[in-house]
Design a protein around this motif. Sequence first.
Motif, PDB file in Angstrom:
ATOM      1  N   UNK A 104       0.841  -1.206   0.000  1.00 42.62           N
ATOM      2  CA  UNK A 104       0.000   0.000   0.000  1.00 42.62           C
ATOM      3  C   UNK A 104       0.875   1.255   0.000  1.00 42.62           C
ATOM      4  N   UNK A 105       0.535   2.195  -0.878  1.00 38.49           N
ATOM      5  CA  UNK A 105       1.239   3.468  -0.974  1.00 38.49           C
ATOM      6  C   UNK A 105       0.206   4.587  -0.974  1.00 38.49           C
ATOM      7  N   UNK A 106       0.183   5.449   0.045  1.00 41.24           N
ATOM      8  CA  UNK A 106      -0.851   6.483   0.163  1.00 41.24           C
ATOM      9  C   UNK A 106      -0.971   7.396  -1.056  1.00 41.24           C
ATOM     10  N   UNK A 107       0.133   7.671  -1.727  1.00 36.27           N
ATOM     11  CA  UNK A 107       0.095   8.592  -2.865  1.00 36.27           C
ATOM     12  C   UNK A 107      -0.507   7.987  -4.125  1.00 36.27           C
ATOM     13  N   UNK A 108      -0.585   6.659  -4.196  1.00 38.48           N
ATOM     14  CA  UNK A 108      -1.002   6.080  -5.472  1.00 38.48           C
ATOM     15  C   UNK A 108      -2.190   5.127  -5.399  1.00 38.48           C
ATOM     16  N   UNK A 109      -2.690   4.762  -4.225  1.00 42.21           N
ATOM     17  CA  UNK A 109      -3.722   3.740  -4.116  1.00 42.21           C
ATOM     18  C   UNK A 109      -5.100   4.311  -3.800  1.00 42.21           C
ATOM     19  N   UNK A 110      -6.078   3.959  -4.637  1.00 36.38           N
ATOM     20  CA  UNK A 110      -7.451   4.438  -4.527  1.00 36.38           C
ATOM     21  C   UNK A 110      -8.394   3.256  -4.406  1.00 36.38           C
ATOM     22  N   UNK A 111      -9.538   3.484  -3.752  1.00 35.20           N
ATOM     23  CA  UNK A 111     -10.569   2.467  -3.600  1.00 35.20           C
ATOM     24  C   UNK A 111     -11.873   2.984  -4.194  1.00 35.20           C
ATOM     25  N   UNK A 112     -12.516   2.171  -5.027  1.00 33.36           N
ATOM     26  CA  UNK A 112     -13.863   2.426  -5.535  1.00 33.36           C
ATOM     27  C   UNK A 112     -14.769   1.372  -4.927  1.00 33.36           C
ATOM     28  N   UNK A 113     -15.735   1.805  -4.120  1.00 33.14           N
ATOM     29  CA  UNK A 113     -16.584   0.882  -3.367  1.00 33.14           C
ATOM     30  C   UNK A 113     -17.948   1.524  -3.160  1.00 33.14           C
ATOM     31  N   UNK A 114     -18.958   0.693  -2.968  1.00 33.68           N
ATOM     32  CA  UNK A 114     -20.305   1.213  -2.708  1.00 33.68           C
ATOM     33  C   UNK A 114     -20.621   1.290  -1.218  1.00 33.68           C
TER      34      UNK A 114
END
Length: 177
Positions: A104-114
Amino acid sequence: MKKRLFVDMDGTLAEFRPTKNLEELYEPGYFIQLRPIANVVDMINRLAAGKDIEVFILSAYLEDSKTALVEKNMWIDEYVGEIGEGHRLFLPCGMPKILAVPNYTPDKDYLLDDYTKNLLEWPMEDKAIKLLNGINGKGGNWKGFRISCDQSSEIMEKLLKEKILQSDLLRKERTIK
């Protein structure tokens, strides 16, 4: 550094199908028969085929189900074939999704969730994106960025890319000033 998007499955890529009781989730065929949310699936397939963003499926599963994990992989093969096995991450239901994210890298990791709970557990809430699927989003608990499955796949893709890729531009602007 390439951005990574981790995409939930149930309620995000596949329509959530309410059940009368928990046992229905254990019945063979439950997960493979979930209908795709066409606009989201189309958008994710295009993103996965592109070069800007690395796309992963990040889904919880019923650890004690004999069919859930197998059916989820079959569903992904059928609808999101651009995402290979190395980009499919599964973790037992109830665990924070971040625990399944490699490096996990805070600058590059995104989550798409409902599901707002998953978004709130993501370490950087500004990197969490809510998908409004017609069932959720009525309580107003999520104050962050959101997209709607009612939007065209092209509009959703544009909004996601702007959200994900703009953080680099903002950081570069700050560095220059």
